[in-house]
Each structure stands twice: as structure tokens, then as C-alpha cells.
Design a protein around this motif. Sequence first.
Motif, mmCIF file in Angstrom:
data_model
loop_
_atom_site.group_PDB
_atom_site.id
_atom_site.type_symbol
_atom_site.label_atom_id
_atom_site.label_comp_id
_atom_site.label_asym_id
_atom_site.label_seq_id
_atom_site.Cartn_x
_atom_site.Cartn_y
_atom_site.Cartn_z
ATOM 1 N N THR A 191 -52.451 -49.671 32.759
ATOM 2 C CA THR A 191 -52.696 -51.034 32.276
ATOM 3 C C THR A 191 -51.975 -51.311 30.967
ATOM 4 O O THR A 191 -51.517 -52.431 30.728
ATOM 5 C CB THR A 191 -54.207 -51.276 32.109
ATOM 6 N N ILE A 226 -61.136 -49.277 35.320
ATOM 7 C CA ILE A 226 -61.306 -50.709 35.600
ATOM 8 C C ILE A 226 -62.787 -51.068 35.605
ATOM 9 O O ILE A 226 -63.192 -52.121 35.087
ATOM 10 C CB ILE A 226 -60.628 -51.062 36.936
ATOM 11 N N PHE A 236 -48.327 -52.649 32.182
ATOM 12 C CA PHE A 236 -48.698 -54.065 32.219
ATOM 13 C C PHE A 236 -49.045 -54.634 30.850
ATOM 14 O O PHE A 236 -49.405 -55.800 30.747
ATOM 15 C CB PHE A 236 -49.867 -54.269 33.190
ATOM 16 N N CYS A 260 -51.464 -44.508 30.848
ATOM 17 C CA CYS A 260 -52.299 -45.713 30.830
ATOM 18 C C CYS A 260 -51.532 -46.801 31.583
ATOM 19 O O CYS A 260 -50.694 -47.488 30.999
ATOM 20 C CB CYS A 260 -52.604 -46.147 29.396
ATOM 21 N N TYR A 295 -63.785 -51.401 32.149
ATOM 22 C CA TYR A 295 -63.358 -52.685 31.593
ATOM 23 C C TYR A 295 -64.408 -53.773 31.844
ATOM 24 O O TYR A 295 -64.662 -54.627 30.986
ATOM 25 C CB TYR A 295 -62.032 -53.124 32.226
ATOM 26 N N SER A 335 -51.530 -54.377 28.663
ATOM 27 C CA SER A 335 -52.870 -54.932 28.518
ATOM 28 C C SER A 335 -53.189 -55.219 27.058
ATOM 29 O O SER A 335 -52.790 -54.471 26.152
ATOM 30 C CB SER A 335 -53.901 -53.941 29.084
#
Length: 210
Positions: A59, A104, A63, A57, A107, A65
Motif C-alpha cells: 500500500t 487491510i 500505491f 508495504c 486499516y 498510501s
Amino acid sequence: MAQVRARVELNVGQRSHIPAEIVSFEGLQDGQEHVALVFNRADSEQSVPLIRMHSECLTGDVFHSSRCDCGEQLNESIEAMHLQGGVLLYLRQEGRGIGLYNKIDAYVLQSQGMNTYEANNHLGFDDDLRDFSDAVLMLQALGLNHVRLMTNNPRKLNALRDAGIQVEEVVGTHAHVKVGVAGNRNYLETKVKHGSHMLDIKKIKKPDEI
């Protein structure tokens, strides 16, 4: 049958430098470059290794998320295996198998009110496209047919048992709940209600406690 290709020593972990061995494989079925992180604990009393199948993952893992708990689960697993020993299978199955770009797009749909499963379905995908056959091959290549599994996902447990891997114990991860407008509580609750994940949302693990 997959075979171990190479082993490289490195240090991993978000908050501490934990020694681990990264292992690559040849002969896997889906063509992805899955790897295993092996954590050895010489003084561990655990004779059956702790295993986690962690789907990539970007994200969440990289990062951090606020939409998921993937990065926190990864860090929790690494810390547990530092203490107990174990093997983390890092599987290149972004977005439950739909890929990064599609995730994305999902999302965007989630921002419009859909839950994670509804968004995947709206894009034309099943709830979960992941296949854990290569994870089984990786465990077999490492000589592991008797494990303790770190997961909240019954699909992973069933995948190992159906393949003849003996799972002695299931070790759940914490509920890593992120509060706020862009938090992940609804995401976690959806995994419990729709995906039957074995997760107690009331047992909150704050990010700074990981």
C-alpha cells in the motif's frame, strides 16, 4: 547460511533511473523470497556500506498510501544509496508480518479510531511479528559484517547487534508527514510513543522533497 543465488542488473527509483543489482538468495529460513538491491558507488568515500532493512508495504511502496511513510522511506533510502553506495534488503514482511489481507483489516479498525498497534492486537497479533534473522543471513551471504544502518527502528538495530553484525552508525530517515484527514501524523507519533522509533516528527519532509 544463505547463499547468493543470482544477480541481475536493473534501474530503480521513483524520480530517477538509478543503476542497481538485484540479488536473490537460497537457504533462507522463513521461505519468503527476500531480495537485496546493491548500489555501488565507485567514488564513494564510505568504506562501511549503508544498509537498510525495508519491510514490504504494498500500500505504501507501490500505491503511496497516505496512512504510512513506507514508500517515502524506501525512496529516500534509494536516493541515499545512489549517492553513497549501499545495500537495501527488501523483506517480504507485509504489515509487520501479519500479511496484506490482515493489514487491510487493521486499516478498517484504524478508521474506527484504533492506532496501528491496537488494531493488530485486536486481530489477535502481537505488536510486531517481524523476524530479522533472514536479513542477517543475507548480509552474511554478501560478506557484510560491518555496516552503517539506515533506520529509525531500535528493533532492527538490536537484531543486527545481537547477531554479531557491527553497526558503526545509525542513519535516521526523515519524518515524512502527510497532512489532511487521512494523513499519517498519528501513525508516526504512535511509532515514536509505542514503538520507541527514533523519529523527530518536527523535522517534516514534504512528499515533493523526496
